[in-house]
Enzyme design. Structure first.
Site, mmCIF file in Angstrom:
data_model
loop_
_atom_site.group_PDB
_atom_site.id
_atom_site.type_symbol
_atom_site.label_atom_id
_atom_site.label_comp_id
_atom_site.label_asym_id
_atom_site.label_seq_id
_atom_site.Cartn_x
_atom_site.Cartn_y
_atom_site.Cartn_z
ATOM 1 N N GLN A 1 -4.849 -1.762 9.545
ATOM 2 C CA GLN A 1 -4.706 -3.077 8.910
ATOM 3 C C GLN A 1 -5.264 -4.169 9.819
ATOM 4 O OE1 GLN A 1 -3.705 -3.476 5.769
ATOM 5 N NE2 GLN A 1 -3.903 -5.690 5.815
ATOM 6 N N ASP B 1 -11.042 2.514 3.706
ATOM 7 C CA ASP B 1 -11.268 1.067 3.571
ATOM 8 C C ASP B 1 -12.753 0.761 3.353
ATOM 9 O OD1 ASP B 1 -9.195 -0.790 3.582
ATOM 10 O OD2 ASP B 1 -8.840 -0.570 5.732
ATOM 11 N N LYS C 1 0.838 -1.204 0.000
ATOM 12 C CA LYS C 1 0.000 0.000 0.000
ATOM 13 C C LYS C 1 0.872 1.253 0.000
ATOM 14 C CE LYS C 1 -3.820 -2.491 2.132
ATOM 15 N NZ LYS C 1 -4.612 -2.809 3.324
HETATM 16 N N1 GUN Z 1 -6.941 -7.164 5.951
HETATM 17 C C1 GUN Z 1 -7.235 -7.883 4.854
HETATM 18 N N2 GUN Z 1 -7.731 -7.077 3.885
HETATM 19 C C2 GUN Z 1 -7.752 -5.841 4.388
HETATM 20 C C3 GUN Z 1 -8.154 -4.580 3.868
HETATM 21 O O1 GUN Z 1 -8.640 -4.435 2.739
HETATM 22 N N3 GUN Z 1 -8.006 -3.514 4.714
HETATM 23 C C4 GUN Z 1 -7.521 -3.650 5.969
HETATM 24 N N4 GUN Z 1 -7.451 -2.542 6.714
HETATM 25 N N5 GUN Z 1 -7.151 -4.796 6.481
HETATM 26 C C5 GUN Z 1 -7.260 -5.884 5.694
#
Ligand code: GUN
Length: 293
Positions: free
Chosen positions: A96, A119, A52
């Site tokens: 996350q 998100d 990211k």
């Molecule tokens: N864990 C697995 N996929 C995601 C996601 O798209 N965003 C976040 N914040 N955590 C995750």
């Protein structure tokens, strides 16, 4: 059969975003700013967050990583979230997941200002999405919709099965596929661990979205000739022949299913890169106040 190249589409979209950022900056504005909270040292989460941050660089965004150890308290995380909510220099942020067991994930998600929830996990964004209002759509479902759109895959009136009912993929992708729009207008069935006749439902489906986290669950004898296959699985399976010691494995038996279907996403290089690009897109929308003022 066409392999859906999520890597290429995501590179194209990142370039489009980077061009918009150049435009924003050339007008004297600061670039979009995404922050990420990472707790602990889980290998998968470390990799996702690193991707990211790299995508932010490619798009010309500023990024900030806030790290906490595994024993962080919920109170400390809530305090960090409050600071990010109040910080006008941050357009959007993510926490996350998964979080350590002693932290209530829902409390964390609901503490995020929905206007910065890039998100799309906050109940306000989830609720707005479910009734078709402008919102931050969660990244993986939005990425899948972008792939369907860019490959001109017709979903209107098609039978679509979603395998898995998670809050971050199964439920929202089912919502988007059934909604009025293009892509959309599909007839959607959602299967889960209590569905008795998954194979029969899959065999009747024009589109299969596999998001259950069960390596190679979807076999060739479950797939109708010419079906469209979207594989969201990314399970780390032990593989000593690789330097990393594992390989990423999808929910679809790619080798055999690919011989029967019309389109298929590979793992890696299919849905995964699109998830990250959707997050970039949401961050751009947050920075330009395109959804919420
Ligand atoms: N864990 C697995 N996929 C995601 C996601 O798209 N965003 C976040 N914040 N955590 C995750």
């Amino acid at each position: 059969m066409t392999i859906i190249d999520g890597k290429k589409i995501s590179d194209d979209i990142k370039l489009e975003i980077a061009n918009q950022v150049k435009d924003i900056v050339s007008k004297g504005n600061r670039p979009p700013h995404l922050a990420a909270i990472l707790v602990g040292h889980d290998g998968g989460s470390e990799t996702y967050v690193a991707h990211k941050i790299r995508a932010c660089e490619q798009c010309g965004f500023k990024s900030t990583l806030l790290r906490f150890e595994e024993d962080v308290t919920e109170q400390e995380l809530l305090q960090a979230i409050k600071s990010l909510n109040d910080d006008d220099s941050v357009d959007g942020f993510i926490v996350q997941l998964p979080l350590p067991k002693h932290i209530n994930e829902q409390n964390i998600i609901e503490a995020i200002d929905y206007k910065k929830d890039v998100d799309g996990f906050h109940p306000i964004n989830v609720g707005r999405m479910s009734i078709g209002l402008p919102c931050f759509k969660s990244a993986t479902p939005a990425g899948i919709m972008m792939l369907l759109e860019r490959y001109n895959i017709d979903t209107k009136g098609k039978k679509c099965v979603v395998l898995g009912r998670s809050n971050i993929v199964g439920k929202p992708v089912a919502t988007l596929l059934m909604q009025k729009g293009n892509p959309g207008n599909a007839t959607v069935t959602v299967c889960h661990s209590y569905t008795p006749d998954i194979k029969e439902i899959c065999l009747q489906s024009d589109i299969i979205i596999a998001a259950l986290g069960s390596p190679e669950f979807v076999k060739a004898d479950m797939v109708k000739e010419g079906a469209v296959i979207i594989d969201v699985g990314t399970t780390r399976v032990k593989d000593n022949s690789r330097k990393s010691g594992y390989k990423l494995t999808g929910d679809v038996d790619f080798e055999n299913v690919s011989k029967k279907c019309s389109y298929i996403t590979p793992v890696p290089g299919g849905v995964g890169p699109m998830t990250i690009v959707s997050l970039m897109n949401n961050t751009l929308l947050a920075a330009t106040k395109a959804i919420y003022k």
